[in-house]
Motif scaffolding. Structure first.
Motif, PDB file in Angstrom:
ATOM      1  N   LEU A 109      -3.237 -32.903  -4.234  1.00  0.00           N
ATOM      2  CA  LEU A 109      -3.039 -31.350  -4.038  1.00  0.00           C
ATOM      3  C   LEU A 109      -1.721 -31.163  -4.915  1.00  0.00           C
ATOM      4  O   LEU A 109      -0.528 -31.664  -4.485  1.00  0.00           O
ATOM      5  CB  LEU A 109      -3.125 -30.899  -2.744  1.00  0.00           C
ATOM      6  N   ILE A 110      -1.728 -30.572  -5.845  1.00  0.00           N
ATOM      7  CA  ILE A 110      -0.271 -30.377  -6.642  1.00  0.00           C
ATOM      8  C   ILE A 110      -0.064 -28.811  -6.474  1.00  0.00           C
ATOM      9  O   ILE A 110      -0.823 -27.822  -6.873  1.00  0.00           O
ATOM     10  CB  ILE A 110      -0.430 -30.780  -8.028  1.00  0.00           C
ATOM     11  N   LEU A 111       1.254 -28.643  -5.719  1.00  0.00           N
ATOM     12  CA  LEU A 111       1.696 -27.311  -5.552  1.00  0.00           C
ATOM     13  C   LEU A 111       2.685 -26.815  -6.520  1.00  0.00           C
ATOM     14  O   LEU A 111       3.521 -27.581  -7.198  1.00  0.00           O
ATOM     15  CB  LEU A 111       2.238 -27.127  -4.226  1.00  0.00           C
ATOM     16  N   VAL A 112       2.358 -25.471  -6.974  1.00  0.00           N
ATOM     17  CA  VAL A 112       3.310 -24.636  -7.734  1.00  0.00           C
ATOM     18  C   VAL A 112       3.870 -23.569  -7.074  1.00  0.00           C
ATOM     19  O   VAL A 112       3.040 -22.890  -6.182  1.00  0.00           O
ATOM     20  CB  VAL A 112       3.032 -24.460  -9.150  1.00  0.00           C
ATOM     21  N   ASP A 113       5.145 -23.163  -7.058  1.00  0.00           N
ATOM     22  CA  ASP A 113       5.648 -21.808  -6.717  1.00  0.00           C
ATOM     23  C   ASP A 113       5.164 -20.705  -7.475  1.00  0.00           C
ATOM     24  O   ASP A 113       5.465 -20.971  -8.834  1.00  0.00           O
ATOM     25  CB  ASP A 113       7.059 -21.955  -6.481  1.00  0.00           C
ATOM     26  N   LEU A 139      -4.764 -27.704  -8.136  1.00  0.00           N
ATOM     27  CA  LEU A 139      -3.657 -26.830  -8.159  1.00  0.00           C
ATOM     28  C   LEU A 139      -3.792 -25.772  -7.245  1.00  0.00           C
ATOM     29  O   LEU A 139      -4.311 -24.986  -7.453  1.00  0.00           O
ATOM     30  CB  LEU A 139      -3.552 -26.458  -9.777  1.00  0.00           C
ATOM     31  N   CYS A 140      -2.689 -25.987  -6.409  1.00  0.00           N
ATOM     32  CA  CYS A 140      -2.300 -24.794  -5.198  1.00  0.00           C
ATOM     33  C   CYS A 140      -1.221 -23.963  -5.584  1.00  0.00           C
ATOM     34  O   CYS A 140      -0.121 -24.370  -5.675  1.00  0.00           O
ATOM     35  CB  CYS A 140      -2.337 -25.520  -3.834  1.00  0.00           C
ATOM     36  N   VAL A 141      -1.642 -22.634  -6.054  1.00  0.00           N
ATOM     37  CA  VAL A 141      -0.476 -21.581  -6.430  1.00  0.00           C
ATOM     38  C   VAL A 141      -0.095 -21.103  -5.194  1.00  0.00           C
ATOM     39  O   VAL A 141      -0.844 -20.294  -4.664  1.00  0.00           O
ATOM     40  CB  VAL A 141      -1.017 -20.753  -7.650  1.00  0.00           C
ATOM     41  N   ASN A 142       1.032 -21.576  -4.745  1.00  0.00           N
ATOM     42  CA  ASN A 142       1.526 -21.260  -3.339  1.00  0.00           C
ATOM     43  C   ASN A 142       2.602 -19.942  -3.480  1.00  0.00           C
ATOM     44  O   ASN A 142       2.886 -19.494  -4.520  1.00  0.00           O
ATOM     45  CB  ASN A 142       2.303 -22.397  -2.813  1.00  0.00           C
ATOM     46  N   LYS A 143       2.743 -19.286  -2.387  1.00  0.00           N
ATOM     47  CA  LYS A 143       3.819 -18.221  -2.421  1.00  0.00           C
ATOM     48  C   LYS A 143       3.270 -17.038  -3.050  1.00  0.00           C
ATOM     49  O   LYS A 143       3.965 -16.482  -3.644  1.00  0.00           O
ATOM     50  CB  LYS A 143       5.069 -18.649  -2.723  1.00  0.00           C
ATOM     51  N   MET A 144       1.814 -16.896  -2.979  1.00  0.00           N
ATOM     52  CA  MET A 144       1.243 -15.618  -3.577  1.00  0.00           C
ATOM     53  C   MET A 144       1.757 -14.457  -3.163  1.00  0.00           C
ATOM     54  O   MET A 144       2.042 -13.310  -3.781  1.00  0.00           O
ATOM     55  CB  MET A 144      -0.123 -15.813  -3.595  1.00  0.00           C
ATOM     56  N   THR A 174      -9.099 -27.887 -10.115  1.00  0.00           N
ATOM     57  CA  THR A 174      -9.812 -26.882  -9.522  1.00  0.00           C
ATOM     58  C   THR A 174      -8.268 -25.898  -8.963  1.00  0.00           C
ATOM     59  O   THR A 174      -7.314 -26.632  -8.661  1.00  0.00           O
ATOM     60  CB  THR A 174     -10.309 -27.310  -8.033  1.00  0.00           C
ATOM     61  N   VAL A 175      -8.125 -24.581  -9.303  1.00  0.00           N
ATOM     62  CA  VAL A 175      -7.034 -23.913  -8.937  1.00  0.00           C
ATOM     63  C   VAL A 175      -7.337 -22.832  -7.957  1.00  0.00           C
ATOM     64  O   VAL A 175      -8.211 -21.999  -8.028  1.00  0.00           O
ATOM     65  CB  VAL A 175      -6.590 -23.197 -10.295  1.00  0.00           C
ATOM     66  N   ILE A 176      -6.365 -22.878  -6.856  1.00  0.00           N
ATOM     67  CA  ILE A 176      -6.667 -22.030  -5.805  1.00  0.00           C
ATOM     68  C   ILE A 176      -5.327 -21.396  -5.319  1.00  0.00           C
ATOM     69  O   ILE A 176      -4.322 -21.915  -5.211  1.00  0.00           O
ATOM     70  CB  ILE A 176      -7.018 -22.684  -4.243  1.00  0.00           C
ATOM     71  N   PRO A 177      -5.598 -19.930  -5.242  1.00  0.00           N
ATOM     72  CA  PRO A 177      -4.188 -19.291  -4.886  1.00  0.00           C
ATOM     73  C   PRO A 177      -4.294 -19.155  -3.574  1.00  0.00           C
ATOM     74  O   PRO A 177      -5.023 -19.059  -2.728  1.00  0.00           O
ATOM     75  CB  PRO A 177      -4.565 -17.721  -5.430  1.00  0.00           C
ATOM     76  N   LEU A 178      -2.857 -19.269  -2.693  1.00  0.00           N
ATOM     77  CA  LEU A 178      -2.787 -19.429  -1.406  1.00  0.00           C
ATOM     78  C   LEU A 178      -1.255 -19.026  -1.153  1.00  0.00           C
ATOM     79  O   LEU A 178      -0.545 -18.959  -1.801  1.00  0.00           O
ATOM     80  CB  LEU A 178      -3.011 -20.814  -0.956  1.00  0.00           C
ATOM     81  N   ALA A 179      -1.131 -18.715   0.159  1.00  0.00           N
ATOM     82  CA  ALA A 179       0.249 -18.645   1.000  1.00  0.00           C
ATOM     83  C   ALA A 179       0.268 -19.311   1.960  1.00  0.00           C
ATOM     84  O   ALA A 179      -0.199 -19.039   3.272  1.00  0.00           O
ATOM     85  CB  ALA A 179       0.666 -17.053   1.100  1.00  0.00           C
ATOM     86  N   ALA A 180       0.889 -20.491   2.016  1.00  0.00           N
ATOM     87  CA  ALA A 180       1.006 -21.737   3.112  1.00  0.00           C
ATOM     88  C   ALA A 180       1.682 -21.144   4.178  1.00  0.00           C
ATOM     89  O   ALA A 180       1.254 -21.529   5.388  1.00  0.00           O
ATOM     90  CB  ALA A 180       1.631 -22.956   2.488  1.00  0.00           C
TER      91      ALA A 180
END
Length: 425
Positions: A109-113, A139-144, A174-180
């Motif tokens: 799981l690779i996170l990006v801001d 790819l977890c696109v975090n802080k959406m 696999t790319v997933i948008p989220l806000a942890a």
């Protein structure tokens, strides 16, 4: 239930520890006493809400600085699957810890801001994941929430990363948008992301198929210990203890013992107080042979039909993990490969990976802390090594400083050079 091992990676403050903490919290994996401790620690930091990152940041320095330093392992399970998480640090100076966490992972799981997108550490950790044989990246696109849940920004970051993955040869992304912090799209869907039609993070983790490549590899059984009870009950017992590194072994199968070169058959396979008919990659067992052979720690059992020869020279991608010294041509080191140790000489530095440009710089003068480069090693004693793409267990090794006995590097074998047998054409 099967087991999935995954590692979290990414740059500093991208939210890795918070993501894991929220995932554990939302799946009800946190004990009441642990939760009470986190509440007290959060209040001591002057926070109104729970700081879920504290579930993985266990070192005092980590809690004081709000960063991850060491790899934190966490375990949880759902009705569909068991998981082992390795939360690795984002700081460049702790890249070696990320290598440790990713070395046994099947998925990253690779996170990006979402505000920053792909940065240098994203590329560095992705390159390491690729080198370590991790073929599935999320790819977890975090802080959406901090970009107003913008689909346009999400697509922009996704395109950036897919370009990086293509350069590195990562097979599945696999790319997933989220806000942890809010838990959006981790376990539960968020109305703010109604434009996203893919799975939540947990849904993906529960259903992704990650094949065990070790089962399809040739048999490799490194001997760890020879068991000779010499008791009245077992006067003639001689067993070879170890873990099957790759492939399968069955009772009655003909095996070759290297580097001795002798061929014999498997008489029995023991585990605790039971006998098995077969052992597979990952099984810790004791193998008994039909013949008494001079085989101790460091010996390797392979299939009798396997023509593999012990290697006297290897080429490998090395991650250098110390700032006390550099890896230079001509340096003598110790290599620990499976259960065998041997001295080696750095015959040549072939290239160094430029993480920023994702290009290889030929013939560097040395490798420094956190550098990744391809190295040719000449071994003083032969080892039974495979290419890392074939077998992680027999394609990996660590480098030890012979003077201090400190671990200074980790390597992944890319090419094996064995001596030509006498009489070969």
């Amino acid at each position: 239930m099967d087991l999935l091992r995954f590692v979290t990676a990414g740059s500093v403050d991208d939210g890795k520890s918070t993501l894991i903490g929220r995932l554990l919290y939302d799946t009800r994996q946190v004990f009441e006493d642990t939760l009470a401790s986190i509440e007290r620690a959060s209040q001591a930091q002057g926070l109104d809400d729970l700081n879920l990152a504290l579930l993985t940041d266990g070192l005092r320095a980590e809690r004081e600085q709000g960063i991850t330093i060491d790899v934190a392992y966490r375990y949880f399970a759902t009705p569909r699957r068991k998981f082992i998480i390795a939360d690795s640090p984002g700081h460049v100076q702790y890249t070696r810890n990320m290598v440790t966490g990713a070395s046994t992972a099947q998925l990253a799981l690779i996170l990006v801001d979402a505000r920053k997108g792909v940065v240098e550490q994203t590329r560095r950790h992705s390159a390491l994941a690729a080198l370590l044989g991790i073929h599935h990246v999320v790819l977890c696109v975090n802080k959406m929430d901090l970009v107003d849940w913008s689909e346009a920004r999400f697509r922009e970051v996704e395109a950036q990363y897919r370009g990086v993955a293509a350069q590195l040869g990562i097979e599945s992304v696999t790319v997933i948008p989220l806000a942890a912090l809010e838990g959006a799209n981790l376990v539960h869907r968020s109305p703010a992301l109604d434009w996203y039609e893919g799975p939540t993070l947990l849904e993906f983790l529960e259903t992704v198929e990650v094949p065990n490549r070790g089962l399809d590899a040739p048999l490799r059984f490194p001997v760890q210990y020879v068991i000779r009870p010499q008791s009245r009950e077992f006067p003639d017992y001689r067993g070879y203890a170890g873990t099957v590194a790759a492939g399968r072994v069955r009772v009655g199968e003909a095996v070759r013992v290297l580097p001795l070169g002798a061929t014999t058959r498997v008489a029995a396979i023991d585990r605790f107080d039971e006998e098995l008919r077969e052992a597979r990659a990952g099984d810790a067992v004791v193998i008994r042979l039909e013949d008494e052979l001079d085989a101790g720690r460091g010996a390797m059992f392979v299939a009798a039909s396997d023509q593999v020869l012990p290697a006297t020279q290897i080429e490998a991608d090395v991650c250098w993990m110390t700032d006390l010294s550099a890896l230079e041509p001509g340096r003598q080191v110790l290599i620990k490969h499976t259960t065998r140790r041997t001295r080696a000489v750095v015959a040549a530095l072939i290239d160094r990976l430029d993480v920023e440009a994702l290009a290889r710089v030929p013939e560097p003068s040395a490798l420094g802390l956190n550098d990744i480069g391809r190295v040719r090693l000449r071994l003083m004693e032969p080892i039974v090594a495979d290419e890392y793409a074939t077998s992680r267990e027999t394609g990996a090794f660590i480098i030890i400083d012979p003077a201090t006995r400190h671990t200074t590097g980790a390597g992944m074998v890319r090419a094996v050079h064995a001596p030509v047998p006498a009489g070969a054409p």
